[in-house]
Design an enzyme around this catalytic site. Structure first.
Site, PDB file in Angstrom:
ATOM      1  N   GLU A  77       2.603   4.310  11.105  1.00  0.00           N
ATOM      2  CA  GLU A  77       2.144   2.994  11.544  1.00  0.00           C
ATOM      3  C   GLU A  77       2.483   2.791  13.015  1.00  0.00           C
ATOM      4  O   GLU A  77       3.549   3.162  13.487  1.00  0.00           O
ATOM      5  CB  GLU A  77       2.820   1.908  10.702  1.00  0.00           C
ATOM      6  CG  GLU A  77       2.348   0.486  11.018  1.00  0.00           C
ATOM      7  CD  GLU A  77       2.988  -0.562  10.124  1.00  0.00           C
ATOM      8  OE1 GLU A  77       2.439  -1.668  10.029  1.00  0.00           O
ATOM      9  OE2 GLU A  77       4.044  -0.281   9.514  1.00  0.00           O
ATOM     10  N   LYS A 161      -4.554  -3.813   7.532  1.00  0.00           N
ATOM     11  CA  LYS A 161      -3.386  -4.242   6.751  1.00  0.00           C
ATOM     12  C   LYS A 161      -3.653  -5.604   6.136  1.00  0.00           C
ATOM     13  O   LYS A 161      -3.950  -6.576   6.834  1.00  0.00           O
ATOM     14  CB  LYS A 161      -2.157  -4.291   7.668  1.00  0.00           C
ATOM     15  CG  LYS A 161      -0.831  -4.518   6.962  1.00  0.00           C
ATOM     16  CD  LYS A 161       0.291  -4.394   7.984  1.00  0.00           C
ATOM     17  CE  LYS A 161       1.658  -4.397   7.332  1.00  0.00           C
ATOM     18  NZ  LYS A 161       2.726  -4.172   8.352  1.00  0.00           N
ATOM     19  N   CYS A 202       2.111  -0.074   5.060  1.00  0.00           N
ATOM     20  CA  CYS A 202       3.464  -0.621   5.032  1.00  0.00           C
ATOM     21  C   CYS A 202       3.665  -1.728   3.990  1.00  0.00           C
ATOM     22  O   CYS A 202       3.778  -1.458   2.803  1.00  0.00           O
ATOM     23  CB  CYS A 202       3.833  -1.104   6.434  1.00  0.00           C
ATOM     24  SG  CYS A 202       5.631  -1.267   6.702  1.00  0.00           S
TER      25      CYS A 202
END
Length: 278
Positions: A77, A161, A202
């Site tokens: 990331e 995300k 994440c």
């Protein structure tokens, strides 16, 4: 803070599911995965991209006889910029990708997309190019976006995300992605000749529904470029990956930046791959 390559060969386990899909997933075959735990991520984007290229090409050579050339390479990331909500607007790039439509790399406005496309083609591998801050010109919002490239250098998937990381632990860490980022709203996967691979980033891992839907779409592997920190990492990094793998009977992997205690954000590291059995 040094870059490290983690390799794993994924065996062909047999397991069954019952669900409906709009398309048939590829037959799951053994393949080699390389996770690049990238270090030396600084303020100079061009230097970050150069270093990423060097590490991708190093990983793509393999390490015979110990490890064959990888079929898929993954970056972490925010590999092209410092990780932090204050940095996202400064480093944001326009990608302009539309799912299901051919993407013209030559006309891309994104420096990072062009660099990753060229490197995937040069290395002849599938490449999950970590994440970069993406600016959408249609709404002005900034997203944390993962991009995926075929061995021919084609951009084949983008995942924004979905779940933004906002945390406030007094005396430990305060971090709010929502101050500058907007959450995505789509669930994404890509097909290779060896597997259907679901995407997340994440904090997406903390929400089981995303992985569950990907599994029911036929994904045999889920990969999340990530950057847990030294507070949340020891508590939940391994636990969450093992939970998603076992619950959904998929291989699960998260690729982290290398830990750099001189940076403003201290990544946990510990990039890993989990199988669906244990």
């Amino acid at each position: 803070m040094f870059s490290r390559i983690v390799r794993s060969s994924l065996p062909h386990y047999r397991f069954t599911r019952s669900f409906s899909m709009t398309s048939t997933a590829p037959t799951f075959k053994p393949f080699t995965l390389a996770l690049i735990q990238l270090g030396h991520i600084g303020a100079d984007k061009s230097s970050n991209l150069k270093h990423a290229r060097e590490m991708i090409l190093k990983a793509a050579k393999g390490d015979e006889p110990r490890a064959p050339k990888p079929d898929l390479i993954v970056l972490p990331e925010c590999f092209n910029s410092p990780y932090g909500h204050v940095h996202f607007p400064q480093y944001a790039e326009t990608i302009g990708y539309t799912s299901g439509q051919k993407y013209d790399i030559n006309k891309s406005e994104s420096e990072s997309v062009k660099a990753l496309s060229a490197t995937a083609k040069e290395a002849g591998v599938w490449l999950l190019g970590g994440t970069i801050p993406e600016r959408d010109t249609s709404d002005g919002n900034i997203y944390n976006a993962a991009t995926v490239y075929s061995p021919a250098g084609d951009l084949v998937a983008v995942h924004r995300k979905v779940h933004l990381f906002d945390i406030d632990i007094p005396g430990k860490i305060t971090f709010k992605e929502s101050e500058t980022l907007t959450g995505g709203h789509s669930i994404n996967f890509f097909d290779t000749e060896f597997a259907r691979i679901g995407l997340g980033i994440c904090y997406d891992v903390r929400f089981p529904e995303l992985a569950m839907i990907n599994a029911r779409q036929g994904c045999q592997v889920l990969i999340y470029p990530s950057a847990f920190n030294t507070t949340t990492g020891p508590l939940h990094w391994e636990l969450l990956q093992r939970a998603r793998a076992v619950d959904n009977q998929v291989f699960f992997s998260m690729c982290s930046p290398a830990r750099d205690l001189t940076a403003g954000y201290h990544a946990w590291g510990h990039s890993m791959v989990v199988d669906p059995i244990f």
